[in-house]
Write a protein that holds these residues in place. Structure first.
Motif, PDB file in Angstrom:
ATOM      1  N   ASP A  28      56.131   4.710  80.470  1.00  0.00           N
ATOM      2  CA  ASP A  28      56.924   5.835  79.959  1.00  0.00           C
ATOM      3  C   ASP A  28      57.490   5.563  78.562  1.00  0.00           C
ATOM      4  N   TRP A  29      56.927   4.567  77.854  1.00  0.00           N
ATOM      5  CA  TRP A  29      57.427   4.205  76.526  1.00  0.00           C
ATOM      6  C   TRP A  29      56.270   4.168  75.539  1.00  0.00           C
ATOM      7  N   ASP A  30      56.387   4.948  74.476  1.00  0.00           N
ATOM      8  CA  ASP A  30      55.310   5.049  73.489  1.00  0.00           C
ATOM      9  C   ASP A  30      55.430   4.052  72.350  1.00  0.00           C
ATOM     10  N   GLY A  31      56.386   3.168  72.434  1.00  0.00           N
ATOM     11  CA  GLY A  31      56.586   2.201  71.361  1.00  0.00           C
ATOM     12  C   GLY A  31      57.916   2.434  70.670  1.00  0.00           C
ATOM     13  N   PRO A  32      58.224   1.569  69.719  1.00  0.00           N
ATOM     14  CA  PRO A  32      59.533   1.665  69.069  1.00  0.00           C
ATOM     15  C   PRO A  32      59.708   2.966  68.289  1.00  0.00           C
ATOM     16  N   ALA A  33      60.906   3.539  68.410  1.00  0.00           N
ATOM     17  CA  ALA A  33      61.240   4.783  67.698  1.00  0.00           C
ATOM     18  C   ALA A  33      61.526   4.466  66.229  1.00  0.00           C
ATOM     19  N   GLN A  34      61.518   5.485  65.425  1.00  0.00           N
ATOM     20  CA  GLN A  34      61.902   5.328  64.016  1.00  0.00           C
ATOM     21  C   GLN A  34      63.273   4.661  63.975  1.00  0.00           C
ATOM     22  N   GLY A  35      63.428   3.666  63.139  1.00  0.00           N
ATOM     23  CA  GLY A  35      64.662   2.894  63.068  1.00  0.00           C
ATOM     24  C   GLY A  35      64.600   1.614  63.872  1.00  0.00           C
ATOM     25  N   GLU A  36      63.632   1.540  64.811  1.00  0.00           N
ATOM     26  CA  GLU A  36      63.450   0.352  65.651  1.00  0.00           C
ATOM     27  C   GLU A  36      62.084  -0.298  65.431  1.00  0.00           C
ATOM     28  N   ARG A  37      61.358   0.200  64.441  1.00  0.00           N
ATOM     29  CA  ARG A  37      60.010  -0.311  64.197  1.00  0.00           C
ATOM     30  C   ARG A  37      60.049  -1.622  63.410  1.00  0.00           C
ATOM     31  N   PRO A  38      58.962  -2.375  63.452  1.00  0.00           N
ATOM     32  CA  PRO A  38      58.923  -3.639  62.706  1.00  0.00           C
ATOM     33  C   PRO A  38      59.154  -3.416  61.216  1.00  0.00           C
TER      34      PRO A  38
ATOM     35  N   ILE B  81      50.148   1.017  59.107  1.00  0.00           N
ATOM     36  CA  ILE B  81      49.773   0.118  60.207  1.00  0.00           C
ATOM     37  C   ILE B  81      50.228   0.647  61.560  1.00  0.00           C
ATOM     38  N   PHE B  82      51.467   1.107  61.642  1.00  0.00           N
ATOM     39  CA  PHE B  82      52.105   1.430  62.924  1.00  0.00           C
ATOM     40  C   PHE B  82      51.287   2.360  63.834  1.00  0.00           C
ATOM     41  N   PRO B  83      50.700   3.459  63.344  1.00  0.00           N
ATOM     42  CA  PRO B  83      50.018   4.383  64.267  1.00  0.00           C
ATOM     43  C   PRO B  83      48.778   3.810  64.946  1.00  0.00           C
ATOM     44  N   HIS B  84      48.302   2.680  64.483  1.00  0.00           N
ATOM     45  CA  HIS B  84      47.069   2.107  65.027  1.00  0.00           C
ATOM     46  C   HIS B  84      47.331   1.019  66.062  1.00  0.00           C
ATOM     47  N   LEU B  85      48.595   0.917  66.496  1.00  0.00           N
ATOM     48  CA  LEU B  85      48.992  -0.110  67.457  1.00  0.00           C
ATOM     49  C   LEU B  85      49.431   0.529  68.769  1.00  0.00           C
ATOM     50  N   SER B  86      49.138  -0.150  69.875  1.00  0.00           N
ATOM     51  CA  SER B  86      49.637   0.275  71.191  1.00  0.00           C
ATOM     52  C   SER B  86      50.648  -0.757  71.666  1.00  0.00           C
ATOM     53  N   TRP B  87      51.713  -0.282  72.296  1.00  0.00           N
ATOM     54  CA  TRP B  87      52.855  -1.132  72.634  1.00  0.00           C
ATOM     55  C   TRP B  87      53.082  -1.201  74.132  1.00  0.00           C
ATOM     56  N   ALA B  88      53.286  -2.386  74.685  1.00  0.00           N
ATOM     57  CA  ALA B  88      53.820  -2.625  76.033  1.00  0.00           C
ATOM     58  C   ALA B  88      53.106  -1.830  77.117  1.00  0.00           C
TER      59      ALA B  88
ATOM     60  N   ILE C  68      52.829 -10.264  69.329  1.00  0.00           N
ATOM     61  CA  ILE C  68      51.394 -10.267  69.063  1.00  0.00           C
ATOM     62  C   ILE C  68      50.821  -9.009  69.704  1.00  0.00           C
ATOM     63  N   ILE C  69      50.149  -8.200  68.912  1.00  0.00           N
ATOM     64  CA  ILE C  69      49.580  -6.954  69.425  1.00  0.00           C
ATOM     65  C   ILE C  69      48.060  -7.051  69.360  1.00  0.00           C
ATOM     66  N   GLY C  70      47.469  -7.050  70.542  1.00  0.00           N
ATOM     67  CA  GLY C  70      46.017  -7.109  70.635  1.00  0.00           C
ATOM     68  C   GLY C  70      45.391  -5.743  70.836  1.00  0.00           C
ATOM     69  N   SER C  71      46.207  -4.783  71.267  1.00  0.00           N
ATOM     70  CA  SER C  71      45.714  -3.424  71.478  1.00  0.00           C
ATOM     71  C   SER C  71      45.844  -2.652  70.167  1.00  0.00           C
ATOM     72  N   VAL C  72      44.787  -2.733  69.366  1.00  0.00           N
ATOM     73  CA  VAL C  72      44.779  -2.203  68.004  1.00  0.00           C
ATOM     74  C   VAL C  72      43.533  -1.342  67.835  1.00  0.00           C
TER      75      VAL C  72
END
Length: 196
Positions: A73-83, A61-68, A123-127
């Motif tokens: 300058d932030w690509d989303g949560p790093a490994q260890g900080e992911r949902p 799931i994770f690679p198909h989501l865009s965050w914030a 809630i992530i709408g950018s999918v």
């Protein structure tokens, strides 16, 4: 009212989690049950839910989501900080192409339930819906509406007043996430009794 207001205040868009703190499937099912019990336009109940709380499916799931979007300058949560879990909200087009506002009602019910259990989400709408649909091998009649990322929050999110009409959220040097909110006075419209 204070208990509900407290839940709503604590229900922020969390984007960093303690990835190693797992959420059992029965907890996700209880959150979906809150969505099931929520109001539905025309009572059509077109929404369905794909739940994931295992690392292998979460990685799909994770690679198909865009965050914030505001944090350029932030690509989303790093490994260890992911949902540690996801609920994918789907619309069953065999029932209806239109789900009106059911997704927002369902998502809010899910997130308030999560907060009540000491969890948080976003809630992530950018999918990338088509790629995620394929990755999860979902039937064609179930269309992805949005994804709710869930976990034990690893970040502090604070509400503050909007300044200079700037509503963009931001992070400070301590990585505290700031969310500007318009004042109650600004958003309540009062009738003047005169036509404009």
């Amino acid at each position: 009212m204070n208990n509900l207001k407290d839940l709503v205040r604590r229900n922020r868009s969390y984007r960093r989690f303690y990835q190693d703190i797992t959420i059992p499937e029965y907890v996700l099912e209880s959150l979906v049950d809150l969505a099931r019990l929520s109001p539905s336009a025309r009572n059509a109940q077109t929404l369905k839910y794909f739940i994931s709380c295992d690392a292998k499916t979460n990685e799909l799931i994770f690679p198909h989501l865009s965050w914030a979007g505001y944090l350029k300058d932030w690509d989303g949560p790093a490994q260890g900080e992911r949902p540690s879990a996801y609920i994918v909200i789907l619309n069953d087009v065999n029932i209806s192409d239109t789900y009106f506002c059911d997704d927002g009602i369902a998502a809010q019910s899910i997130l308030l339930g999560a907060v009540e259990q000491g969890l948080g989400g976003c809630i992530i709408g950018s999918v990338d819906r088509l790629k995620l649909q394929k990755a999860l091998k979902l039937p064609r009649h179930l269309k992805i509406v949005e994804v709710i990322a869930l976990g034990k929050p690893r970040e502090e999110v604070v509400i503050e007043d909007v300044k200079d009409d700037n509503i963009k959220y931001w992070r400070d040097e301590n990585q505290v996430h700031h969310v500007p909110k318009r004042s109650l006075e600004e958003i309540i419209v009062k009738c003047s009794g005169k036509e404009e």
